[in-house]
Each structure stands twice: as C-alpha cells, then as structure tokens.
Motif scaffolding. Structure first.
Motif, PDB file in Angstrom:
ATOM      1  N   ILE A  50     -12.420 -13.145 -80.894  1.00  0.00           N
ATOM      2  CA  ILE A  50     -11.269 -13.699 -81.612  1.00  0.00           C
ATOM      3  C   ILE A  50     -11.762 -15.219 -82.040  1.00  0.00           C
ATOM      4  O   ILE A  50     -11.439 -15.589 -83.372  1.00  0.00           O
ATOM      5  N   PHE A  51     -12.526 -15.917 -81.325  1.00  0.00           N
ATOM      6  CA  PHE A  51     -12.883 -17.365 -81.765  1.00  0.00           C
ATOM      7  C   PHE A  51     -13.704 -17.230 -83.074  1.00  0.00           C
ATOM      8  O   PHE A  51     -13.847 -18.099 -83.937  1.00  0.00           O
ATOM      9  N   GLN A  52     -14.700 -16.272 -83.259  1.00  0.00           N
ATOM     10  CA  GLN A  52     -15.516 -15.861 -84.083  1.00  0.00           C
ATOM     11  C   GLN A  52     -14.745 -15.648 -85.465  1.00  0.00           C
ATOM     12  O   GLN A  52     -14.881 -16.086 -86.539  1.00  0.00           O
ATOM     13  N   LYS A  53     -13.646 -14.901 -85.217  1.00  0.00           N
ATOM     14  CA  LYS A  53     -12.973 -14.500 -86.272  1.00  0.00           C
ATOM     15  C   LYS A  53     -12.036 -15.450 -86.742  1.00  0.00           C
ATOM     16  O   LYS A  53     -11.782 -15.848 -88.046  1.00  0.00           O
ATOM     17  N   ILE A  54     -11.501 -16.511 -86.026  1.00  0.00           N
ATOM     18  CA  ILE A  54     -11.027 -17.667 -86.417  1.00  0.00           C
ATOM     19  C   ILE A  54     -11.679 -18.716 -87.068  1.00  0.00           C
ATOM     20  O   ILE A  54     -11.259 -19.194 -88.030  1.00  0.00           O
ATOM     21  N   ASP A  55     -12.940 -19.040 -86.716  1.00  0.00           N
ATOM     22  CA  ASP A  55     -13.910 -19.836 -87.311  1.00  0.00           C
ATOM     23  C   ASP A  55     -14.100 -19.005 -88.855  1.00  0.00           C
ATOM     24  O   ASP A  55     -14.288 -19.683 -89.688  1.00  0.00           O
ATOM     25  N   HIS A  56     -14.294 -17.860 -88.720  1.00  0.00           N
ATOM     26  CA  HIS A  56     -14.693 -17.388 -90.415  1.00  0.00           C
ATOM     27  C   HIS A  56     -13.443 -17.406 -91.253  1.00  0.00           C
ATOM     28  O   HIS A  56     -13.506 -17.589 -92.259  1.00  0.00           O
ATOM     29  N   LEU A  57     -11.955 -17.158 -90.615  1.00  0.00           N
ATOM     30  CA  LEU A  57     -10.933 -17.496 -91.184  1.00  0.00           C
ATOM     31  C   LEU A  57     -10.692 -18.985 -91.699  1.00  0.00           C
ATOM     32  O   LEU A  57     -10.435 -19.218 -92.732  1.00  0.00           O
ATOM     33  N   ILE A 115     -10.568 -20.182 -95.579  1.00  0.00           N
ATOM     34  CA  ILE A 115      -9.719 -20.869 -95.937  1.00  0.00           C
ATOM     35  C   ILE A 115     -10.028 -22.163 -96.723  1.00  0.00           C
ATOM     36  O   ILE A 115      -9.534 -22.623 -97.592  1.00  0.00           O
ATOM     37  N   SER A 116     -10.784 -22.847 -95.814  1.00  0.00           N
ATOM     38  CA  SER A 116     -11.380 -24.221 -96.368  1.00  0.00           C
ATOM     39  C   SER A 116     -12.072 -23.884 -97.783  1.00  0.00           C
ATOM     40  O   SER A 116     -11.839 -24.653 -98.648  1.00  0.00           O
ATOM     41  N   LYS A 117     -12.758 -22.754 -97.845  1.00  0.00           N
ATOM     42  CA  LYS A 117     -13.409 -22.358 -99.378  1.00  0.00           C
ATOM     43  C   LYS A 117     -12.215 -22.131-100.316  1.00  0.00           C
ATOM     44  O   LYS A 117     -12.425 -22.617-101.512  1.00  0.00           O
ATOM     45  N   LEU A 118     -11.382 -21.412 -99.889  1.00  0.00           N
ATOM     46  CA  LEU A 118     -10.470 -21.059-101.061  1.00  0.00           C
ATOM     47  C   LEU A 118      -9.409 -22.299-101.192  1.00  0.00           C
ATOM     48  O   LEU A 118      -9.161 -22.487-102.499  1.00  0.00           O
ATOM     49  N   MET A 119      -9.368 -23.248-100.303  1.00  0.00           N
ATOM     50  CA  MET A 119      -8.711 -24.557-100.715  1.00  0.00           C
ATOM     51  C   MET A 119      -9.405 -25.129-101.612  1.00  0.00           C
ATOM     52  O   MET A 119      -8.771 -26.059-102.718  1.00  0.00           O
TER      53      MET A 119
END
Length: 112
Positions: free
Chosen positions: A82-89, A93-97
């Motif tokens: 879950i933490f890996q998925k949160i870090d990836h997300l 999101i940072s890249k998309l922003m």
C-alpha cells in the motif's frame, strides 16, 4: 493357631450377641456415611471445569503466537504494498501537477 487353642473362648449370651451385631452394623453404617461424606466434599471442592479446560496450555499459547506472527507478517506485506502504491501515486500526481503548471505557463505566455 496354637494361640487360638490356648485361649479359652468366652461364653456369649444372646443379648450380648444382639448388642454386638447392632453396634457392628451401626459402626459399618457410620463408616459408610463418613466415606460418602468425604467423597462428596472432595467432589464439591474440585474445579469445574478443570484448569486444563478453562485456561490455555503452553502448546496452545505457542500455536496462537505462531498464528499471530503469520498474520502480522501478512499485514506488514500488505502495508508495504500500500505504501509503495501511495508513493507511486504521489510521484505520478507531482509529475502531472508539474505538467499542468507547464501547460498553464504555455497558455499564459502568448497572452501577455
């Protein structure tokens, strides 16, 4: 046997025999009542249910501990995923922003 032959047997009357058998029967009844009373007291003082049935044994505790450790391992593995998925997300999101801000900057650039 020699001693029994040497001692003279006492003369016992019928009344004495009746008293003897009455006392013998009373004594046996009293001893039987005492035995039943003792057994009843011991039975009433015993644990119900027994300690083995009420509490866990060391073997039961070790089995529960092993199962607990397996469950904790599964939870830790799931939490790590879950933490890996949160870090990836978060990275996505940072890249998309950043892409959105760059696109907004391009749009604002020609207007000025």
């Amino acid at each position: 046997m020699f001693i029994a032959q040497a001692l003279p047997s006492p003369v016992v009357t019928t009344n004495e025999q009746a008293v003897f058998f009455f006392l013998l029967a009373g004594s046996l009844a009293f001893l039987l009542w005492c035995g039943v009373s003792i057994i009843t007291i011991i039975t009433s003082l015993r644990r119900k249910p027994s300690i083995e049935a009420e509490f866990a044994t060391k073997r039961d505790l070790e089995a529960i501990r092993a199962e607990f450790n397996r469950d904790i391992g599964k939870i830790q593995g799931t939490t790590q995923i879950i933490f890996q998925k949160i870090d990836h997300l978060s990275a996505t999101i940072s890249k998309l922003m950043g892409d959105i801000q760059r696109d907004i900057g391009r749009l604002e650039g020609p207007l000025k």
